[in-house]
Design a protein around this motif. Structure first.
Motif, PDB file in Angstrom:
ATOM      1  N   SER A  21      -5.644  -9.379   6.665  1.00 24.87           N
ATOM      2  CA  SER A  21      -6.764  -9.185   6.085  1.00 24.87           C
ATOM      3  C   SER A  21      -6.507  -9.193   4.505  1.00 24.87           C
ATOM      4  N   LEU A  22      -5.458  -8.924   3.989  1.00 30.17           N
ATOM      5  CA  LEU A  22      -5.368  -9.134   2.546  1.00 30.17           C
ATOM      6  C   LEU A  22      -5.061 -10.132   2.125  1.00 30.17           C
ATOM      7  N   GLY A  23      -4.953 -11.201   2.995  1.00 36.12           N
ATOM      8  CA  GLY A  23      -4.785 -12.764   2.597  1.00 36.12           C
ATOM      9  C   GLY A  23      -3.210 -13.408   2.956  1.00 36.12           C
ATOM     10  N   TRP A  24      -2.341 -12.708   3.531  1.00 42.43           N
ATOM     11  CA  TRP A  24      -1.226 -13.001   3.755  1.00 42.43           C
ATOM     12  C   TRP A  24      -1.390 -14.129   4.952  1.00 42.43           C
ATOM     13  N   LYS A  25      -0.615 -15.448   4.725  1.00 43.94           N
ATOM     14  CA  LYS A  25      -0.378 -16.110   5.919  1.00 43.94           C
ATOM     15  C   LYS A  25       1.379 -15.743   6.340  1.00 43.94           C
ATOM     16  N   LEU A  26       1.604 -15.315   7.620  1.00 45.50           N
ATOM     17  CA  LEU A  26       2.837 -14.588   8.043  1.00 45.50           C
ATOM     18  C   LEU A  26       3.621 -15.426   8.802  1.00 45.50           C
ATOM     19  N   HIS A  27       4.942 -15.182   8.685  1.00 49.06           N
ATOM     20  CA  HIS A  27       5.935 -16.012   9.596  1.00 49.06           C
ATOM     21  C   HIS A  27       6.875 -14.918  10.125  1.00 49.06           C
ATOM     22  N   LYS A  28       7.198 -14.643  11.389  1.00 54.12           N
ATOM     23  CA  LYS A  28       8.066 -13.621  11.685  1.00 54.12           C
ATOM     24  C   LYS A  28       9.356 -14.191  12.229  1.00 54.12           C
ATOM     25  N   ILE A  29      10.595 -13.315  11.925  1.00 58.26           N
ATOM     26  CA  ILE A  29      11.651 -13.929  11.968  1.00 58.26           C
ATOM     27  C   ILE A  29      12.494 -12.690  12.749  1.00 58.26           C
ATOM     28  N   TRP A  30      13.295 -12.871  13.657  1.00 59.53           N
ATOM     29  CA  TRP A  30      14.161 -11.805  14.513  1.00 59.53           C
ATOM     30  C   TRP A  30      15.547 -12.049  14.058  1.00 59.53           C
ATOM     31  N   SER A  31      16.333 -10.919  13.649  1.00 58.47           N
ATOM     32  CA  SER A  31      17.634 -11.027  13.272  1.00 58.47           C
ATOM     33  C   SER A  31      18.367 -11.436  14.106  1.00 58.47           C
ATOM     34  N   THR A  32      18.244 -11.501  15.434  1.00 59.33           N
ATOM     35  CA  THR A  32      19.290 -11.921  16.507  1.00 59.33           C
ATOM     36  C   THR A  32      18.939 -13.462  16.547  1.00 59.33           C
ATOM     37  N   ASP A  33      17.916 -14.173  16.238  1.00 59.99           N
ATOM     38  CA  ASP A  33      17.780 -15.386  16.133  1.00 59.99           C
ATOM     39  C   ASP A  33      18.688 -15.991  14.960  1.00 59.99           C
ATOM     40  N   TRP A  34      18.572 -15.220  13.947  1.00 61.14           N
ATOM     41  CA  TRP A  34      19.371 -15.628  12.834  1.00 61.14           C
ATOM     42  C   TRP A  34      20.824 -15.562  13.150  1.00 61.14           C
ATOM     43  N   TRP A  35      21.369 -14.542  13.527  1.00 63.08           N
ATOM     44  CA  TRP A  35      22.667 -14.582  13.918  1.00 63.08           C
ATOM     45  C   TRP A  35      23.027 -15.599  15.037  1.00 63.08           C
ATOM     46  N   GLU A  36      22.422 -16.279  15.689  1.00 63.40           N
ATOM     47  CA  GLU A  36      22.492 -16.961  16.889  1.00 63.40           C
ATOM     48  C   GLU A  36      22.448 -18.519  16.588  1.00 63.40           C
ATOM     49  N   ASN A  37      21.598 -18.807  15.586  1.00 65.05           N
ATOM     50  CA  ASN A  37      21.246 -20.066  14.802  1.00 65.05           C
ATOM     51  C   ASN A  37      20.458 -20.239  13.537  1.00 65.05           C
ATOM     52  N   ASN A  38      20.957 -20.002  12.419  1.00 67.66           N
ATOM     53  CA  ASN A  38      20.347 -19.775  11.365  1.00 67.66           C
ATOM     54  C   ASN A  38      19.903 -20.977  10.865  1.00 67.66           C
ATOM     55  N   GLU A  39      20.326 -22.115  11.130  1.00 65.04           N
ATOM     56  CA  GLU A  39      19.783 -23.192  10.693  1.00 65.04           C
ATOM     57  C   GLU A  39      18.418 -23.663  11.247  1.00 65.04           C
ATOM     58  N   ARG A  40      18.570 -23.323  12.709  1.00 61.29           N
ATOM     59  CA  ARG A  40      17.043 -23.589  13.376  1.00 61.29           C
ATOM     60  C   ARG A  40      16.002 -22.389  12.692  1.00 61.29           C
ATOM     61  N   VAL A  41      16.505 -21.402  12.281  1.00 66.88           N
ATOM     62  CA  VAL A  41      15.650 -20.348  11.764  1.00 66.88           C
ATOM     63  C   VAL A  41      15.027 -20.871  10.297  1.00 66.88           C
ATOM     64  N   ILE A  42      15.793 -21.456   9.484  1.00 68.18           N
ATOM     65  CA  ILE A  42      15.431 -21.942   8.124  1.00 68.18           C
ATOM     66  C   ILE A  42      14.779 -23.199   8.353  1.00 68.18           C
ATOM     67  N   ASN A  43      14.899 -23.910   9.367  1.00 70.06           N
ATOM     68  CA  ASN A  43      13.998 -25.228   9.655  1.00 70.06           C
ATOM     69  C   ASN A  43      12.919 -24.770   9.914  1.00 70.06           C
ATOM     70  N   ASP A  44      12.625 -23.842  11.004  1.00 73.38           N
ATOM     71  CA  ASP A  44      11.164 -23.147  11.277  1.00 73.38           C
ATOM     72  C   ASP A  44      10.449 -22.605  10.111  1.00 73.38           C
ATOM     73  N   ILE A  45      11.249 -22.055   9.235  1.00 74.34           N
ATOM     74  CA  ILE A  45      10.638 -21.232   8.048  1.00 74.34           C
ATOM     75  C   ILE A  45       9.873 -22.509   7.248  1.00 74.34           C
ATOM     76  N   LEU A  46      10.898 -23.564   6.985  1.00 70.94           N
ATOM     77  CA  LEU A  46      10.563 -24.709   5.986  1.00 70.94           C
ATOM     78  C   LEU A  46       9.154 -25.322   6.721  1.00 70.94           C
ATOM     79  N   GLU A  47       9.214 -25.433   7.967  1.00 69.59           N
ATOM     80  CA  GLU A  47       8.087 -25.974   8.439  1.00 69.59           C
ATOM     81  C   GLU A  47       6.863 -25.188   8.388  1.00 69.59           C
TER      82      GLU A  47
END
Length: 349
Positions: free
Chosen positions: A85-111
């Motif tokens: 409601s304050l105007g943010w576009k949000l993207h959620k990241i889980w730490s478990t996903d990061w530790w399993e495959n951080n490259e995939r997490v980064i690619n998802d963020i860049l997308e």
């Protein structure tokens, strides 16, 4: 043991946010961390390349801010609804996903960033509520995309120029117990944390300075041994200090007692200090500015007006004591004078 294990896991999860932010920077984006206050912080904000005064994307993680929420509803629904409601576009990241495959997490963020950039011009911008700025000062602020400013350095209110209080959020230390705080090998780290807090929050009362540093170590109470160690490190640091013991105020290399003419107020509950944690010098400066516009006030009226400026709707005992200390300091600094029960701004002309 379970509580300790939980705290340690939260600290580990919180640290991945720092790694994540650095990875995004390495891909050419400017980011800021721990944005906002209270229960609605953004863990990582990606700055809009085309509009550097705005964020293009907010990233939420399951680190410290996530675990600070009281209920699952607060974490998963209310927080995101408020931020959206304050105007943010949000993207959620889980730490478990990061530790399993951080490259995939980064690619998802860049997308997600590229999608936000592609859709930027297609959306109707919500009006931005402007806060009038002092003309002679350039604010160091970044604002949400289509939303209100997150952090503005100086604003005007009822003719008074005021600074917004900025809080230093130290990085959590991976500590197994409070005993780690007492270890000689951690002394320099604690001194560095003290200086980091001073860089952002000076002038600051000793009690609040201790709270900020101890919070980074997961310590909630200032016990005898912890207090003695903290005092020892303060003395070794040879900091610029006025007052003694609980009345001690600490300064940094830029902001010193002789040249300090400002005061700071909270715009949110998260920024608000207890009355006893506001340096008398700061209250004295606020009192002078109040009287520049009021000329003179009875002492009790001035106490109430000063309390209101610092966000206290009711003048309880602690608030009254703090404001009266500020009046005494203003008289000592010859900013104001007392005459027949009224406080009058001193004519420096």
């Amino acid at each position: 043991t379970l509580v300790l294990r939980k705290n340690t896991m939260q600290q580990i999860e919180g640290n991945f946010e720092k790694l994540l932010a650095e990875k995004i920077r390495n891909n050419g984006y400017e980011v800021n961390t721990n944005i906002g206050c209270s229960g609605y912080r953004i863990d990582i904000g990606v700055v809009n390349k085309n509009k550097p005064s705005q964020y293009i994307l907010g990233i939420l993680c399951d680190g410290n801010n996530y675990h600070a929420a009281k209920t699952a509803k607060d974490r998963e629904i209310i927080q995101q609804e408020v931020l959206t409601s304050l105007g943010w576009k949000l993207h959620k990241i889980w730490s478990t996903d990061w530790w399993e495959n951080n490259e995939r997490v980064i690619n998802d963020i860049l997308e997600a960033i590229k999608n936000a950039e592609a859709n930027e011009d297609k959306e109707i911008a919500a009006p931005i509520q402007e806060i009038p700025l002092l003309e002679s000062v350039k604010p160091a602020n970044v604002i949400l995309n289509n939303a209100m400013p997150v952090e503005t350095t100086i604003v005007k209110e009822n003719g008074l120029s005021i600074n917004i209080y900025r809080i230093c959020n130290l990085e959590m230390v991976l500590s197994s117990s409070s005993e780690d705080f007492l270890q000689f090998g951690n002394s320099q780290k604690i001194k560095d944390q003290i200086n980091q807090v001073l860089e952002t929050e000076a002038p600051i009362m000793r009690n609040l300075l201790a709270k900020r540093v101890l919070a980074a170590w997961g310590i909630s109470k200032l016990g005898t041994r912890i207090n003695a160690q903290f005092e020892k490190l303060l003395q070794e640091s040879r900091l610029n200090q006025t007052g003694k013991n609980k009345e001690a105020v600490f300064w940094n290399d830029t902001i010193r007692p002789g040249n300090y003419k400002g005061y700071r107020v909270a715009t949110t509950n998260g920024q608000k200090r207890d009355a006893e944690d506001i340096p008398p010098e700061e209250i004295a400066n606020a009192i002078k500015e109040i009287l520049i516009h009021q000329i003179s006030l009875p002492k009790e009226d001035l106490v109430r007006e000063a309390a209101r400026i610092f966000g206290f709707a009711r003048s309880g005992t602690n608030v009254e004591i703090a404001m009266k200390k500020g009046i005494i300091r203003a008289i000592e600094k010859e900013l104001v004078i007392e005459r027949e029960g009224r406080i009058i701004v001193k004519d420096n002309g």
